[in-house]
Design a protein around this motif. Structure first.
Motif, PDB file in Angstrom:
ATOM      1  N   GLU A  35       0.826  -1.338   0.071  1.00 17.69           N
ATOM      2  CA  GLU A  35      -0.033  -0.024   0.005  1.00 17.69           C
ATOM      3  C   GLU A  35       0.931   1.304   0.030  1.00 17.69           C
ATOM      4  N   ASN A  36       1.853   1.414   0.877  1.00 11.36           N
ATOM      5  CA  ASN A  36       2.692   2.538   0.956  1.00 11.36           C
ATOM      6  C   ASN A  36       3.648   2.509  -0.310  1.00 11.36           C
ATOM      7  N   THR A  38       2.751   1.494  -3.546  1.00  6.42           N
ATOM      8  CA  THR A  38       1.731   2.113  -4.324  1.00  6.42           C
ATOM      9  C   THR A  38       1.579   3.575  -4.332  1.00  6.42           C
ATOM     10  N   LYS A  39       1.105   4.041  -3.086  1.00 10.64           N
ATOM     11  CA  LYS A  39       0.881   5.405  -2.889  1.00 10.64           C
ATOM     12  C   LYS A  39       2.175   6.173  -3.276  1.00 10.64           C
ATOM     13  N   TYR A  40       3.196   5.778  -2.939  1.00 12.56           N
ATOM     14  CA  TYR A  40       4.520   6.935  -3.209  1.00 12.56           C
ATOM     15  C   TYR A  40       4.842   6.774  -4.674  1.00 12.56           C
ATOM     16  N   GLU A  42       2.605   6.328  -7.227  1.00 15.15           N
ATOM     17  CA  GLU A  42       1.600   7.102  -7.965  1.00 15.15           C
ATOM     18  C   GLU A  42       1.875   8.453  -7.625  1.00 15.15           C
ATOM     19  N   GLU A  43       2.155   9.159  -6.569  1.00 13.52           N
ATOM     20  CA  GLU A  43       2.247  10.405  -6.111  1.00 13.52           C
ATOM     21  C   GLU A  43       3.678  10.870  -6.535  1.00 13.52           C
ATOM     22  N   SER A  46       4.208  10.799 -10.292  1.00 14.43           N
ATOM     23  CA  SER A  46       3.182  11.346 -11.321  1.00 14.43           C
ATOM     24  C   SER A  46       3.797  12.287 -12.462  1.00 14.43           C
ATOM     25  N   GLY A 158       4.380   6.678   2.305  1.00 11.36           N
ATOM     26  CA  GLY A 158       2.968   6.315   2.842  1.00 11.36           C
ATOM     27  C   GLY A 158       2.576   6.824   4.232  1.00 11.36           C
ATOM     28  N   ASP A 159       2.251   5.837   4.748  1.00 11.22           N
ATOM     29  CA  ASP A 159       1.937   6.236   6.240  1.00 11.22           C
ATOM     30  C   ASP A 159       3.333   5.654   7.258  1.00 11.22           C
TER      31      ASP A 159
END
Length: 173
Positions: A35-36, A38-40, A42-43, A46, A158-159
């Motif tokens: 999850e972390n 993927t989030k990183y 993508e952001e 980008s 991420g978090d």
């Protein structure tokens, strides 16, 4: 193996996005949650973010290529574009990443030498960077090149809050 180093421009954004995501993933996916990551990815990679960084006059990106294949890249920041220290007499190496298949082939060293060449041209007093405390390979690489630890800061993936060791190399005596 012949390596060429070239300045990255907006026309190279898709290649930059691809090498950025792939090398970051190869380096950190084993030690971070999906999850972390993927989030990183993508952001952090980008098109909007990369376009803004490429258009920033205080940041420069360079590809390392072998036979026209992008195998690594370098990102440098000066002035207000530095992520932490905002001193005019400093240059930040924000990223040196090389595809895993090319580790141990001196590609990182070639990118590093390009960074030092630019730092010398810009007449900065020192070069600095942040490196994840668990990335022993990178820490060893920078120590071998004369960098010393001077501080720590938090990097959020991420978090997950992770500690980066801040290292510097003085160029002026």
């Amino acid at each position: 193996m012949e390596i060429t180093i070239s300045l990255i421009t907006n026309k190279d954004i898709l290649q930059l996005q691809e090498i950025g995501k792939k090398t970051f993933s190869e380096t950190f996916s084993e030690t971070n949650s999906e999850e972390n990551m993927t989030k990183y990815l993508e952001e952090g990679f980008s098109k909007e973010k990369l376009t803004k960084e490429l258009e920033d006059e205080n940041s420069e990106f360079y590809f390392a290529k072998s036979k026209n294949e992008v195998i690594g890249y370098l990102k440098l920041n000066v002035g207000n574009s530095q992520t932490e220290i905002k001193e005019d007499n400093a240059l930040e190496i924000e990223r040196i990443y090389v595809l895993k298949d090319f580790h141990g082939k001196k590609i990182g060293q070639i990118l590093y030498e390009k960074a030092i060449e630019i730092a010398t041209q810009k007449k900065v007093n020192y070069v600095w960077l942040g490196v994840w405390e668990n990335n022993k390979r990178a820490i060893s690489f920078y120590q071998k090149n004369g960098f010393v630890e001077f501080d720590k800061h938090i990097f959020k993936l991420g978090d997950d809050e992770q500690t980066d060791i801040m290292m510097k190399l003085n160029l002026k005596n």
